[in-house]
Design a protein around this motif. Sequence first.
Motif, PDB file in Angstrom:
ATOM      1  N   ASN A  29      42.770  31.880   8.858  1.00  0.00           N
ATOM      2  CA  ASN A  29      42.810  32.539   7.624  1.00  0.00           C
ATOM      3  C   ASN A  29      41.818  31.726   6.641  1.00  0.00           C
ATOM      4  O   ASN A  29      41.875  32.030   5.248  1.00  0.00           O
ATOM      5  N   ASP A  35      50.217  31.004   4.351  1.00  0.00           N
ATOM      6  CA  ASP A  35      49.746  31.734   5.887  1.00  0.00           C
ATOM      7  C   ASP A  35      48.596  30.843   6.155  1.00  0.00           C
ATOM      8  O   ASP A  35      47.501  31.362   6.546  1.00  0.00           O
ATOM      9  N   TRP A  52      59.513  35.413  13.108  1.00  0.00           N
ATOM     10  CA  TRP A  52      58.514  36.058  13.378  1.00  0.00           C
ATOM     11  C   TRP A  52      58.136  36.713  14.506  1.00  0.00           C
ATOM     12  O   TRP A  52      58.120  37.926  14.765  1.00  0.00           O
TER      13      TRP A  52
END
Length: 294
Positions: free
Chosen positions: A186, A181, A258
């Motif tokens: 992030n 991810d 997703w």
Amino acid sequence: MNMKVEEIIREVPELNNEFVSIESLRGGLSNQTYKVQTREHTYVLRINSRQNEYLNLTRRSEVEMMKKASREGFAPHVISSNVPEQFVVTEFVEGRMLEKDDLKDDHIKGMIMDRLKRIHRMEGNGRTCSPYDLIHGYLKGADQFQVKQPDGLNRLLHRVEEIMHWRSNDKEYNNKFCHNDTFLCNMIYTGQQLQIIDWELSGVGDVFFELAIIPFTNRFSETDEREWLKLYFGYFEEEAFHILQDMKFVSMVREAAWGLFYSGLTKGENHHDFDYYKHAEYCIQRMEQGIYQL
């Protein structure tokens, strides 16, 4: 502030001790995340979505990996994880999310590659999460929520199946621990350090899937992609370039899956002003045009 957040603050001594304020953090589309300020410290409280139940990834093993990465110096310290299925509290890292323009900076690109290599050397604690597991888990969840499957998805899944069989021959790069991810949002840059957050999809998987995440979300040119691979491996090979194209394709299918899953999970909620189903359709349309970038 909903009752659940108040309850957690009361439960966790670090948050409750001289509590000052709480604010919602923007950025994530999967969990609810808050910045909690006490007189002495700042923390991040993440209230988990139910995503992991559908992906067979335990929150407990995620916390173990977060602690491991924190000991190695590239993830925030875990402060409280007594009930990891529900929430986790980490230290707040003062810094900013990386942005596309940061990829022009060789120093920052070097730091990203350093972190990826260190992640890929981590031991996985038996935690497995391949890109195919993600696609399968999301689509299974979407089915349970009775989300309508968009036209064209089956053809794309057939191609994913072919890539999966072909990639299974690569024993060197197809069996390494991955964060899975590593989007720029992030990665928190403090000015000196680069910290990686959001470890919920981490597990043993395919290094090339990890390497495809930034190129496919930031519309790299062919030249950019070749340089990117050379930065990681230290040399460039045409075969690696072809694998990266396949993994960009898999990444797009994962994005679509997703989107379908979250459109079912968040049905009836006004969630982050983001239309998950439209996102899935957008990914499929682009793939049908032969474009494997968001």
